[in-house]
Scaffold this motif. Structure first.
Motif, short mmCIF file in Angstrom:
data_model
loop_
_atom_site.label_atom_id
_atom_site.label_comp_id
_atom_site.label_asym_id
_atom_site.label_seq_id
_atom_site.Cartn_x
_atom_site.Cartn_y
_atom_site.Cartn_z
N GLY A 1 0.83 -1.20 0.00
CA GLY A 1 0.00 0.00 0.00
C GLY A 1 0.86 1.25 0.00
N VAL A 2 1.89 1.26 0.85
CA VAL A 2 2.83 2.39 0.89
C VAL A 2 3.59 2.49 -0.43
CG1 VAL A 2 4.93 3.27 1.99
CG2 VAL A 2 3.07 2.37 3.40
N ALA A 3 4.00 1.34 -0.97
CA ALA A 3 4.71 1.34 -2.25
C ALA A 3 3.85 1.96 -3.35
CB ALA A 3 5.11 -0.08 -2.63
N SER A 4 2.55 1.70 -3.32
CA SER A 4 1.66 2.24 -4.34
C SER A 4 1.54 3.76 -4.22
CB SER A 4 0.27 1.59 -4.22
OG SER A 4 0.35 0.21 -4.49
N VAL A 5 1.53 4.27 -2.99
CA VAL A 5 1.50 5.73 -2.80
C VAL A 5 2.78 6.35 -3.35
CG1 VAL A 5 1.43 7.58 -1.09
CG2 VAL A 5 -0.05 5.58 -0.82
N ILE A 6 3.92 5.70 -3.06
CA ILE A 6 5.19 6.20 -3.58
C ILE A 6 5.20 6.13 -5.11
CG2 ILE A 6 7.69 5.81 -3.62
CD1 ILE A 6 7.46 4.70 -0.79
N ALA A 7 4.64 5.05 -5.67
CA ALA A 7 4.56 4.92 -7.12
C ALA A 7 3.69 6.02 -7.72
CB ALA A 7 4.01 3.54 -7.48
N TRP A 8 2.60 6.35 -7.04
CA TRP A 8 1.74 7.45 -7.51
C TRP A 8 2.53 8.76 -7.52
CZ3 TRP A 8 0.37 11.73 -4.45
CH2 TRP A 8 -0.49 12.63 -5.08
N ALA A 9 3.27 9.03 -6.43
CA ALA A 9 4.06 10.26 -6.37
C ALA A 9 5.10 10.28 -7.49
CB ALA A 9 4.74 10.36 -5.01
N ALA A 10 5.70 9.13 -7.78
CA ALA A 10 6.69 9.05 -8.86
C ALA A 10 6.03 9.28 -10.22
CB ALA A 10 7.39 7.70 -8.83
N SER A 11 4.83 8.73 -10.41
CA SER A 11 4.13 8.90 -11.69
C SER A 11 3.69 10.34 -11.91
CB SER A 11 2.91 7.97 -11.74
OG SER A 11 1.89 8.41 -10.84
N ARG A 12 3.53 11.10 -10.83
CA ARG A 12 3.14 12.51 -10.93
C ARG A 12 4.36 13.43 -10.91
NH1 ARG A 12 -0.89 13.00 -13.39
NH2 ARG A 12 -1.36 15.05 -12.51
N HIS A 13 5.56 12.83 -10.99
CA HIS A 13 6.82 13.57 -11.04
C HIS A 13 7.03 14.42 -9.78
CE1 HIS A 13 6.91 12.31 -15.21
NE2 HIS A 13 5.73 12.87 -15.41
N LEU A 14 6.56 13.90 -8.66
CA LEU A 14 6.71 14.62 -7.39
C LEU A 14 8.00 14.26 -6.67
CD1 LEU A 14 3.05 14.28 -6.03
CD2 LEU A 14 4.07 16.19 -7.30
N LEU A 15 8.67 13.20 -7.13
CA LEU A 15 9.88 12.74 -6.46
C LEU A 15 11.13 12.91 -7.31
CD1 LEU A 15 8.50 9.41 -4.93
CD2 LEU A 15 8.67 11.65 -3.84
N GLY A 16 10.95 13.45 -8.50
CA GLY A 16 12.08 13.64 -9.39
C GLY A 16 12.66 12.35 -9.93
N LEU A 17 11.84 11.31 -10.06
CA LEU A 17 12.29 10.01 -10.53
C LEU A 17 11.83 9.77 -11.96
CD1 LEU A 17 11.45 7.87 -7.35
CD2 LEU A 17 13.68 8.82 -8.00
N GLU A 18 12.54 8.88 -12.65
CA GLU A 18 12.14 8.49 -14.00
C GLU A 18 10.92 7.56 -13.94
OE1 GLU A 18 13.42 9.61 -16.80
OE2 GLU A 18 14.84 10.88 -15.69
N PRO A 19 10.14 7.47 -15.01
CA PRO A 19 8.96 6.59 -15.02
C PRO A 19 9.30 5.13 -14.69
CG PRO A 19 8.87 8.09 -16.87
CD PRO A 19 10.22 8.29 -16.23
N ASP A 20 10.48 4.66 -15.13
CA ASP A 20 10.86 3.27 -14.86
C ASP A 20 11.08 3.01 -13.38
OD1 ASP A 20 10.72 2.78 -17.52
OD2 ASP A 20 12.88 2.80 -17.89
N ALA A 21 11.17 4.08 -12.58
CA ALA A 21 11.41 3.91 -11.14
C ALA A 21 10.27 3.16 -10.47
CB ALA A 21 11.60 5.27 -10.47
N ILE A 22 9.08 3.21 -11.07
CA ILE A 22 7.93 2.53 -10.47
C ILE A 22 8.19 1.03 -10.37
CG2 ILE A 22 5.49 1.97 -10.82
CD1 ILE A 22 5.15 4.71 -12.10
N ILE A 23 8.84 0.49 -11.38
CA ILE A 23 9.17 -0.94 -11.36
C ILE A 23 10.09 -1.25 -10.19
CG2 ILE A 23 10.24 -2.82 -12.65
CD1 ILE A 23 9.46 -1.30 -15.20
N TRP A 24 11.09 -0.39 -10.00
CA TRP A 24 12.02 -0.60 -8.90
C TRP A 24 11.34 -0.42 -7.55
CZ3 TRP A 24 16.22 -3.02 -10.11
CH2 TRP A 24 16.76 -2.87 -11.39
N ILE A 25 10.39 0.48 -7.48
CA ILE A 25 9.66 0.70 -6.22
C ILE A 25 8.95 -0.58 -5.79
CG2 ILE A 25 7.66 1.88 -5.20
CD1 ILE A 25 8.47 4.35 -6.90
N TYR A 26 8.27 -1.23 -6.74
CA TYR A 26 7.57 -2.47 -6.40
C TYR A 26 8.55 -3.63 -6.20
CZ TYR A 26 2.94 -0.49 -7.08
OH TYR A 26 1.80 0.25 -6.94
#
Length: 205
Positions: free
Chosen positions: A41-66
């Motif tokens: 659940g926490v990972a999904s919130v972080i993934a959402w923040a990454a997808s909205r470019h709120l963390l300064g991460l690349e889109p592929d970072a979502i895969i690494w988050i999970y």
């Protein structure tokens, strides 16, 4: 025909005995599902923040988050399995349910790795589109088996809600809020029921 009838009666008797045992023995897999629901659940919130470019991460970072979430969850499962004093864990009912949830976990890991291979071979991220629905559908299956074994009606509601959540995730596939929805569903349909089962188990212990 007589032999088939006899086998059917044996199967029915087995399922009846399993259900009766499930009603008497508290489930002990609650802590594991609570941990899984919170971690992912926490990972999904972080993934959402990454997808909205709120963390300064690349889109592929979502895969690494999970991927990291899977590793963290694996550590949690290892610690819980070693330290938890679970009354009734050795019962046939809980052994059966442990195998069910372990099988679901291995299925999720296999699909995750398969999706990585498909993404690499086809150079597309569309393979992840079905992932939330698939995971929620698998969780719904686990809850449905638990409801069948235990006879606890509320678990049927959790199972049905998981299936509905899988369809709802499909509807939100192009929405920027998909990861928030998915994370919320993981908490509501995995962590919360897991906490309820853990509380029931502690009350009996």
């Amino acid at each position: 025909m007589t032999q088939q009838t006899h086998i059917l009666q044996q199967d029915i008797s087995f399922l009846r005995a399993l259900a009766e045992a499930g009603q008497r023995t508290p489930f002990t897999f609650g802590p594991f599902l609570l941990a899984g629901g919170l971690v992912f659940g926490v990972a999904s919130v972080i993934a959402w923040a990454a997808s909205r470019h709120l963390l300064g991460l690349e889109p592929d970072a979502i895969i690494w988050i999970y991927g990291i979430a899977m590793c963290v969850h694996g550590v949690c499962v290892f610690i819980l399995a070693r330290k938890a004093n679970l009354t009734g864990a050795s019962s046939f009912t809980n052994q059966a349910m442990a195998r069910v949830w372990q099988s679901i976990g291995w299925c999720i890991l296999t699909v995750f790795l398969a999706a990585l291979l498909i993404m690499w071979r086809c150079q597309t991220t569309l393979v992840w589109a079905l992932f939330p629905s698939l995971i929620l559908g698998l969780y719904g299956t686990g809850w449905l088996v638990a409801a069948l074994i235990s006879g606890q009606k509320w678990l049927q509601f959790v199972a049905g809600s998981s299936f509905v959540g899988a369809l709802l995730s499909a509807l939100f596939i192009n929405s920027p809020y998909l990861f928030l929805l998915y994370g919320s569903l993981l908490v509501l349909l995995l962590a919360v029921p897991g906490g309820v089962l853990m509380r029931k188990q502690n009350a009996v212990a």
